[in-house]
Design a protein around this motif. Structure first.
Motif, PDB file in Angstrom:
ATOM      1  N   GLY A 283       0.816  -1.211   0.000  1.00  0.00           N
ATOM      2  CA  GLY A 283       0.000   0.000   0.000  1.00  0.00           C
ATOM      3  C   GLY A 283       0.848   1.258   0.000  1.00  0.00           C
ATOM      4  N   LEU A 284       1.914   1.265   0.793  1.00  0.00           N
ATOM      5  CA  LEU A 284       2.804   2.421   0.838  1.00  0.00           C
ATOM      6  C   LEU A 284       3.499   2.642  -0.496  1.00  0.00           C
ATOM      7  N   LEU A 285       3.990   1.564  -1.097  1.00  0.00           N
ATOM      8  CA  LEU A 285       4.685   1.685  -2.382  1.00  0.00           C
ATOM      9  C   LEU A 285       3.738   2.188  -3.466  1.00  0.00           C
ATOM     10  N   THR A 286       2.507   1.685  -3.456  1.00  0.00           N
ATOM     11  CA  THR A 286       1.533   2.123  -4.454  1.00  0.00           C
ATOM     12  C   THR A 286       1.212   3.601  -4.280  1.00  0.00           C
ATOM     13  N   ALA A 287       1.024   4.028  -3.028  1.00  0.00           N
ATOM     14  CA  ALA A 287       0.700   5.429  -2.766  1.00  0.00           C
ATOM     15  C   ALA A 287       1.832   6.355  -3.190  1.00  0.00           C
ATOM     16  N   GLY A 288       3.082   5.889  -3.049  1.00  0.00           N
ATOM     17  CA  GLY A 288       4.217   6.720  -3.409  1.00  0.00           C
ATOM     18  C   GLY A 288       4.721   6.490  -4.816  1.00  0.00           C
ATOM     19  N   TYR A 289       3.909   5.857  -5.643  1.00  0.00           N
ATOM     20  CA  TYR A 289       4.362   5.473  -6.980  1.00  0.00           C
ATOM     21  C   TYR A 289       3.661   6.262  -8.078  1.00  0.00           C
ATOM     22  N   SER A 290       2.412   5.918  -8.381  1.00  0.00           N
ATOM     23  CA  SER A 290       1.754   6.448  -9.578  1.00  0.00           C
ATOM     24  C   SER A 290       1.509   7.951  -9.499  1.00  0.00           C
ATOM     25  N   THR A 291       1.127   8.463  -8.318  1.00  0.00           N
ATOM     26  CA  THR A 291       0.804   9.893  -8.232  1.00  0.00           C
ATOM     27  C   THR A 291       2.044  10.753  -8.451  1.00  0.00           C
ATOM     28  N   VAL A 292       3.168  10.344  -7.862  1.00  0.00           N
ATOM     29  CA  VAL A 292       4.416  11.097  -8.046  1.00  0.00           C
ATOM     30  C   VAL A 292       4.890  11.002  -9.485  1.00  0.00           C
ATOM     31  N   ALA A 293       4.831   9.805 -10.063  1.00  0.00           N
ATOM     32  CA  ALA A 293       5.269   9.618 -11.449  1.00  0.00           C
ATOM     33  C   ALA A 293       4.405  10.429 -12.418  1.00  0.00           C
ATOM     34  N   THR A 294       3.109  10.498 -12.145  1.00  0.00           N
ATOM     35  CA  THR A 294       2.205  11.281 -12.998  1.00  0.00           C
ATOM     36  C   THR A 294       2.569  12.757 -12.963  1.00  0.00           C
ATOM     37  N   THR A 295       2.822  13.298 -11.774  1.00  0.00           N
ATOM     38  CA  THR A 295       3.170  14.715 -11.657  1.00  0.00           C
ATOM     39  C   THR A 295       4.494  15.018 -12.349  1.00  0.00           C
ATOM     40  N   ILE A 296       5.490  14.177 -12.170  1.00  0.00           N
ATOM     41  CA  ILE A 296       6.778  14.380 -12.851  1.00  0.00           C
ATOM     42  C   ILE A 296       6.584  14.383 -14.363  1.00  0.00           C
ATOM     43  N   THR A 297       5.813  13.431 -14.860  1.00  0.00           N
ATOM     44  CA  THR A 297       5.611  13.295 -16.303  1.00  0.00           C
ATOM     45  C   THR A 297       4.982  14.543 -16.899  1.00  0.00           C
ATOM     46  N   PHE A 298       3.894  15.026 -16.298  1.00  0.00           N
ATOM     47  CA  PHE A 298       3.213  16.176 -16.881  1.00  0.00           C
ATOM     48  C   PHE A 298       3.940  17.485 -16.580  1.00  0.00           C
ATOM     49  N   PHE A 299       4.722  17.534 -15.525  1.00  0.00           N
ATOM     50  CA  PHE A 299       5.620  18.669 -15.314  1.00  0.00           C
ATOM     51  C   PHE A 299       6.586  18.773 -16.498  1.00  0.00           C
ATOM     52  N   MET A 300       7.194  17.649 -16.854  1.00  0.00           N
ATOM     53  CA  MET A 300       8.138  17.650 -17.974  1.00  0.00           C
ATOM     54  C   MET A 300       7.447  18.050 -19.275  1.00  0.00           C
ATOM     55  N   LYS A 301       6.186  17.662 -19.429  1.00  0.00           N
ATOM     56  CA  LYS A 301       5.444  18.031 -20.637  1.00  0.00           C
ATOM     57  C   LYS A 301       5.226  19.538 -20.707  1.00  0.00           C
ATOM     58  N   TYR A 302       4.655  20.113 -19.648  1.00  0.00           N
ATOM     59  CA  TYR A 302       4.307  21.537 -19.709  1.00  0.00           C
ATOM     60  C   TYR A 302       5.545  22.426 -19.743  1.00  0.00           C
ATOM     61  N   VAL A 303       6.606  22.021 -19.071  1.00  0.00           N
ATOM     62  CA  VAL A 303       7.850  22.789 -19.139  1.00  0.00           C
ATOM     63  C   VAL A 303       8.470  22.671 -20.522  1.00  0.00           C
ATOM     64  N   GLY A 304       8.396  21.485 -21.113  1.00  0.00           N
ATOM     65  CA  GLY A 304       8.921  21.293 -22.461  1.00  0.00           C
ATOM     66  C   GLY A 304       8.171  22.073 -23.517  1.00  0.00           C
TER      67      GLY A 304
END
Length: 477
Positions: A283-304
């Motif tokens: 549960g901890l790994l799941t909570a710290g996985y997809s949400t953080v990865a999603t934010t990093i991904t779209f941060f890179m998109k909008y900055v790019g």
């Protein structure tokens, strides 16, 4: 006469049953406006497979901007909307609400050992709550995370060096997921095994998709894939637990959450069963996985897509880098110097929320905005009712980090990417560190451009770019 008496008796029985059902469902009170949708299914299909923000916005426009009723994932549900709705939920936790997890989530995050396949999940134990508050949240406080930040910086630097250096085009989303799971594995488990972590990424993707779905347990369904993946993760984690126990027996220090869960005991002195530890860690790994990865991904998109924004971020990160001696890593004080970068992260989470919302169960009947919500119903809290609402954000479709500048902060309760009140996400600070460590290393070493600005975004509860967000890299000196 006997036939007539039988018909009358049956009619009276049916009327009595209908009356009881009517009263239990709260229909004797003024329920929120809305629709329960189709029999059995309710409005689950529209909720899961339509855009969540559209699902909410359409019903706010049709029924009420404050509250509406629906039936999703098998539950009679009140969706409470707007900044006032956020405030009502956040300030009435434990008075009116308790935690509720969708049935698919309940079944994925429990050990299947010695349980029938369709047995109901066990209720949380007192020991479970103690472990959560004493151990997990203690690890997630700033004073604990402060010691971990340099290692986050080092791990992220090495991972980007391995996966991006010398390449002209890379996929952001797979890299973000690998980085996020690597950091979480190090922090929660105390392991950094690239091969093991790479194998787990696909399994965690399947579990993430299975968190919010209909419980259809047959081959090919999202739920079955999630269940199979959860079993595989649980098996791998039990191997890790055995390895950790052996290491601890040999004198290895307890520097991660897993170590402390292994030695935790209840008031009677009993240790936590390995199967329960595996569930909690998953549960901890799941909570710290997809949400953080999603934010990093779209941060890179909008900055790019915004060279001016990239230039400001790059300047901020290089100023921090210039203050360091060779080989010196990020420290806690450096985060205070990333104000503009964090504004960009906040705007990313507004435009593309990494988590759409959460459920509560109603403990006692209450009235909100003139409508009654019965005990036993579920309440759905969602960011969708404020994030893209011009009432709270000017030009809400525009990506504008300046809206978080000092003196221009969003109205109270209008922006809550991590929730609020007693149930605010305890991993908020951890997520902030993981995201900023990634951004620091990316901006310090690369400039990037988005290959396809119109790439389709798939997934509604957990958004992701269809092709992994390819970007064109330019090495920076």
């Amino acid at each position: 006469m006997e036939v007539l008496a039988l018909v009358v008796s049956l009619a009276l029985l049916a009327f009595t049953f209908a009356l009881i059902t009517y009263k239990r469902s709260g229909r004797g009170s003024q329920l929120p406006p809305g629709s329960f949708g189709w029999p059995i299914l309710g409005e689950t299909i529209e909720f899961l497979f339509g855009k969540p923000e559209k699902f909410v916005a359409d019903r706010m426009n049709k029924y009420s901007p404050d509250i509406f009723k629906t039936k999703i994932l098998g539950e009679n549900t009140a969706v409470i909307c707007g900044a006032n709705g956020h405030k009502f939920i956040f300030t009435n936790e434990q008075r009116y609400f308790t935690v509720f997890r969708p049935h698919s989530t309940q079944r994925l995050f429990r050990s299947n050992e010695n349980k029938a396949p369709d047995a109901p999940p066990p209720p949380p134990t007192k020991n479970s709550e103690e472990i959560k508050s004493v151990k997990q949240q203690g690890f997630l406080k700033p004073e604990a995370l402060k010691r971990y930040l340099p290692k986050m910086d080092s791990i992220t630097h090495q991972l980007l060096q391995t996966n991006w250096a010398g390449k002209s085009v890379v996929l952001v989303h797979p890299t973000a997921k690998l980085a996020t799971l690597t950091l979480a594995s190090q922090f929660f488990l105390g392991i950094n095994n690239p091969d093991r972590i790479s194998r787990l990424v696909d399994l965690f993707d399947k579990v993430t998709l299975g968190l919010h779905c209909t419980v259809l347990n047959f081959p090919g369904t999202t739920y079955r894939r999630g269940q199979t993946a959860a079993a595989a993760i649980r098996k791998e984690l039990q191997i890790v637990i055995q390895e950790k126990k052996q290491a601890m027996a040999s004198g290895a220090p307890m520097q991660d959450i897993l170590s402390h869960l292994i030695v935790a005991t209840d008031p009677s002195g009993k240790t936590v069963p390995e199967a329960e530890i595996a569930d909690k860690i998953m549960g901890l790994l799941t909570a710290g996985y997809s949400t953080v990865a999603t934010t990093i991904t779209f941060f890179m998109k909008y900055v790019g897509l915004n060279p001016k924004i990239y230039k400001k971020i790059r300047a901020e990160q290089m100023e921090i880098a210039a203050s360091k001696k060779p080989g010196e890593l990020l420290e806690w004080e450096d985060l205070d110097k990333m104000k503009y970068t964090w504004n960009v992260v906040c705007e990313t989470m507004r435009i593309v929320p990494p988590l759409q919302g959460t459920f509560r169960e109603v403990l006692t009947e209450f009235t909100y905005a003139g409508y009654t919500v019965p005990k036993g119903w579920k309440v759905y809290w969602t960011v969708s009712s404020t994030n893209m609402n011009p009432k709270y954000f000017r030009d809400p479709e525009t990506f504008d980090p300046s809206r978080y500048d000092e003196g221009e902060a969003p109205l109270p309760y209008s922006y809550a990417p991590f929730g609020g009140g007693p149930r605010m996400c305890p991993g908020k600070e951890y997520a902030r560190l993981a995201i900023l460590a990634f951004v620091h290393n990316a901006a310090k070493n690369y400039k990037w451009e988005v290959v396809d600005p119109y790439e389709k975004v798939e997934g509604d509860m957990m958004p992701e770019p269809q092709n992994g967000l390819p970007i064109r890299l330019h090495q920076q000196q």
